[in-house]
Design an enzyme around this catalytic site. Structure first.
Site, PDB file in Angstrom:
ATOM      1  N   ASP A 275       0.868  -1.170   0.000  1.00  0.00           N
ATOM      2  CA  ASP A 275       0.000   0.000   0.000  1.00  0.00           C
ATOM      3  C   ASP A 275       0.917   1.236   0.000  1.00  0.00           C
ATOM      4  O   ASP A 275       2.143   1.119   0.060  1.00  0.00           O
ATOM      5  CB  ASP A 275      -0.943  -0.036   1.215  1.00  0.00           C
ATOM      6  CG  ASP A 275      -2.169   0.843   1.002  1.00  0.00           C
ATOM      7  OD1 ASP A 275      -2.134   1.726   0.124  1.00  0.00           O
ATOM      8  OD2 ASP A 275      -3.169   0.659   1.729  1.00  0.00           O
TER       9      ASP A 275
HETATM   10  C1  BGC Z   1      -5.105   3.190   0.606  1.00  0.00           C
HETATM   11  C2  BGC Z   1      -5.279   2.213  -0.530  1.00  0.00           C
HETATM   12  C3  BGC Z   1      -5.238   2.940  -1.849  1.00  0.00           C
HETATM   13  C4  BGC Z   1      -3.929   3.688  -1.950  1.00  0.00           C
HETATM   14  C5  BGC Z   1      -3.724   4.394  -3.280  1.00  0.00           C
HETATM   15  C6  BGC Z   1      -3.917   4.092   0.406  1.00  0.00           C
HETATM   16  O1  BGC Z   1      -3.892   5.131   1.331  1.00  0.00           O
HETATM   17  O2  BGC Z   1      -4.976   2.476   1.813  1.00  0.00           O
HETATM   18  O3  BGC Z   1      -6.492   1.527  -0.369  1.00  0.00           O
HETATM   19  O4  BGC Z   1      -5.395   2.036  -2.898  1.00  0.00           O
HETATM   20  O5  BGC Z   1      -3.877   4.649  -0.902  1.00  0.00           O
HETATM   21  O6  BGC Z   1      -4.546   5.471  -3.423  1.00  0.00           O
END
Ligand code: BGC
Length: 748
Positions: A275
């Site tokens: 992530d």
């Molecule tokens: C979130 C993810 C997301 C990623 C990209 C993160 O803060 O936890 O679910 O896909 O950002 O935007």
């Protein structure tokens, strides 16, 4: 394992697959992919391999030159065709001309917003989920997005956690069915998926986003992992590691999750991304002293791609040269990424046409689809005195509340390229429908968006008094839901309760429409307000869909995918809990009770009313002794006993009353949504393979123990017993043999 079903889709990716694989068998195509990947790998430097593992967002710190230098193999937040085309052109200038993959959070729509995933789950309809995801994908892929960071397969039993809005709720079976449907729908529309957040992210302590999770392995296998496993089976090409720590090990550094379970047990051969800065956060977790150690731990655990950390590209060259990370590990990660890009056809398709713009949406077709999906997601929680649908005698409606005319709030969080100006607000939808029928609508917000200031309450009460019906639209503005939106208090925020009490005190019939991404605590409002509809965040066409349902043009048919608490202190609360040695007994304090609140939820899982009624008759179980290969086979006659057509979600639950380990009081095992005309009856048959009646051991082995299984069938999780079956022979399936076998909890 063959995962070339992208061939069957109709979106741009699958078209490319079709061109590429033309004339080859699936096995031949697979071999061809592997051959091309190996050829490429044999020509790549270590740095070029690491470039494929670098996922970086539009904007700083991205240097566009990185793309031409082969250092940015994956890109996110490129959401216009011009930017995608520019990056693609730069990649073509790189030494090996490897196309980047373009990812974005496309959750419930791109330009046209569909209801948020938790609301969509309330439809209990995988076809509808497929349709919504397909639309989201069609719009996103039109401007060059190829990969969505979705679906979110995190089961959650705790509505304090704001990200509950992004998932399917609390049930592993419903979650598995819908996660698979979403993966398929996205693919059909042209998007590859990164199923997230692997795993256990939905159960942080205290409902605090990012916080630690403790889940015993057997419970992971039984409850939290099935939706992810369903995603593997449905062909998700990638996974995203969760931010948080599971049983003391951050998921991003967990070889158990990223390698043992996902690869070795399930046979997944796509790639895993971290992530956002998740690898860097291993330092914060206290398992890495610096960026180099964080990168080393993540790649050795099986995380192939570094989202926004830039630690792989920075530190792994030295880690490899020093012998702390075998080069083979980097090569394998690059192989997974390249294999996926190749399978998706990225090497063989033309670059995006930069003239494509998302403003061609919403189109009449996408609006129609969004409206139909939204209609099916509205849950009629209660409807005393049949306040809804709007009665023939109603001449004037007071539409009260700040969220009635709030185009942005109704889109919900993670609205990708959703534009507020595309929204049909609830006020607009109701007004249009009412005025067409000669009714008058008056709007009075009563308070500001967060309902802190109630100066406008007197005007709203005046409007209410002059009306025949009050439609009150309250709930959570969208900022109160989603990532980093944990709440300690699930009551309606601000002074909403006070406003609603005052509206109820006018004596006028009130229908409350709740906007939000989780169940909210209603307190005494559930008694004071006769009719309550959960509308979630209904999306671009939310207003028309709410009007359809309130006026009875569409009959509500959705059911709660989460248990609705009476008080915040009841959470985590969920229907499929374990029994205790002291089940609740009225008048006995020393049984399962609260001393200050009822033990039961306000509305149970699977709950939802209709403007018609359904009767269940003549339940029958065919074959009550089940051997391996048999099905639990239950039929029941469902009759629409009311005066208008409606849809009912027929639900089958089971309980294993005596087992070697305590088993849940109820478990959803099958459901079917049936449409019935007034007076119509239909025999509904639900089948569950005996191989799905068991549970997991800590090592992932799946067992079905011999003995009785109780069966319940009805329209919600309080469904009555319809009898029992006997499992004649025990079944035991070791983890790796589950790959090809009937999957527990997975749609058939
Ligand atoms: C979130 C993810 C997301 C990623 C990209 C993160 O803060 O936890 O679910 O896909 O950002 O935007």
């Amino acid at each position: 394992m063959v995962r070339l079903s992208c061939l069957s889709g109709v979106g741009p990716l699958s078209l490319a697959c079709g061109l590429f694989f033309g004339g080859l068998t699936a096995a031949g195509a697979q071999a061809d992919v592997e051959r091309r990947v190996e050829d490429l790998l044999s020509r790549m430097t270590l740095e070029e391999k690491l470039g494929q593992l670098n996922l970086i967002s539009h904007g700083p710190p991205l240097r566009w030159e990185d793309i031409a230098e082969g250092k940015a193999g994956a890109l996110l937040n490129f959401n216009s065709a011009q930017d995608v085309a520019r990056a693609q052109a730069l990649a073509r200038q790189s030494r090996l001309k490897i196309p980047p993959i373009f990812g974005l959070d496309v959750l419930h729509g791109f330009r046209t917003q569909f209801p948020i995933p938790l609301g969509e789950a309330a439809a209990f309809n995988p076809d509808l989920s497929r349709l919504a995801s397909e639309w989201a994908a069609k719009e996103a892929s039109y401007v060059g997005v190829q990969w969505t960071f979705a679906p979110m397969a995190d089961l959650s039993r705790d509505s304090r956690w704001g990200r509950m809005v992004e998932g399917f709720g609390e049930d592993p079976y419903l979650g598995s069915v819908l996660t698979a449907a979403r993966v398929e729908g996205f693919r059909t529309g042209g998007l590859a998926t990164a199923t997230k957040h692997f795993a256990g992210y939905g159960a942080p302590q205290g409902g605090r986003d990012y916080d630690t999770t403790y889940i015993p392995p057997a419970e992971m296998y039984d409850t939290y992992l099935p939706p992810f496993r369903a995603a593997v089976k449905a062909g998700s090409v990638s996974f995203m590691a969760a931010f948080n720590a599971l049983n003391g090990t951050p998921s991003t550094a967990s070889p158990w999750l990223q390698t043992d379970v996902l690869r070795n047990q399930w046979g997944f051969d796509g790639f895993v991304t971290s992530d956002w800065a998740g690898i860097h956060e291993l330092i914060g977790h206290g398992v890495a002293a610096d960026g180099a150690e964080a990168a080393r731990k993540a790649i050795l655990a099986g995380v192939d791609m570094d989202m926004m950390g830039q630690l792989y590209i920075k530190h792994l060259p030295d880690e490899v040269r020093a012998g702390r990370v075998p080069e083979q590990v980097v090569t394998e990660a690059a192989r997974r990424v390249l294999r996926t890009k190749m399978r998706l056809g990225l090497f063989d398709q033309p670059d995006i046409d930069p003239t494509h713009v998302d403003s061609v949406f919403p189109s009449p077709e996408s609006r129609k689809a969004a409206r139909e999906v939204a209609q099916d997601t509205l849950v009629l929680l209660q409807n005393r005195d049949n306040v809804l649908p709007v009665a023939p005698g109603v001449r004037t409606i007071a539409v009260v509340g700040p969220l009635a005319d709030s185009p942005r709030d109704q889109l919900g969080p993670h609205a990708a390229r959703g534009h507020d100006s595309d929204s049909v607000t609830i006020l607009q939808g109701l007004r249009q429908r009412a005025e067409a029928a000669g009714l008058r609508v008056e709007h009075a917000p009563a308070c500001d968006q967060f309902c802190r200031n109630t100066d406008k309450l007197p005007a709203a009460l005046e409007a209410a008094r002059k009306s025949d019906l009050v439609v009150a639209v309250f709930g959570e503005p969208q900022e109160l839901s989603g990532e980093a939106a944990s709440r300690t208090n699930l009551a309606l925020n601000g002074r909403q309760a006070e406003v609603l009490e005052a509206l109820a005190a006018t004596g006028k019939p009130v229908a409350l429409v709740i906007i939000g991404g989780r169940p909210l605590v209603l307190g005494t409002l559930a008694e004071k307000i006769p009719s309550i509809v959960m509308a979630w965040y209904p999306g671009t066409e939310g207003g028309t869909a709410v009007a359809d349902v309130l006026f009875g043009d569409a009959n509500p048919s959705a059911k709660l995918p989460v248990t609705w608490p009476r008080a915040t202190g009841q959470v985590p609360i969920y229907y499929n809990r374990l029994p205790t040695g002291r089940p609740t007994l009225p008048n006995n304090r020393f049984t399962l009770q609260y001393i200050d609140e009822a033990i039961t939820p306000l509305y149970p899982f699977g709950w939802g009313l209709s403007y018609t009624t359904f009767a269940y008759k003549d339940p029958a179980i065919a074959g009550t002794r089940l051997s391996p290969g048999d099905n639990l086979d239950v039929s029941v006659t469902v009759t629409n006993t009311g005066t208008r057509p409606g849809k009912e979600v027929v639900q089958l639950y089971m309980r294993d009353p005596v087992a070697s380990r305590s088993r849940p009081l109820r478990q959803l095992k099958a459901f079917e949504k049936v449409a019935l005309d007034a007076g119509e009856s239909r025999q509904v048959r639900l089948r569950v393979p005996v191989e799905e009646l068991g549970f997991h051991l800590d090592d992932g082995t799946y067992v079905v123990e011999a003995g009785d299984i109780e069966v319940f069938v009805g329209g919600n999780s309080l469904a009555p017993s319809v009898g029992k079956v006997v499992v004649a022979e025990p079944i035991r399936i070791p983890p790796t043999e589950q790959r090809a076998s009937a999957s527990p909890g997975v749609v058939r």
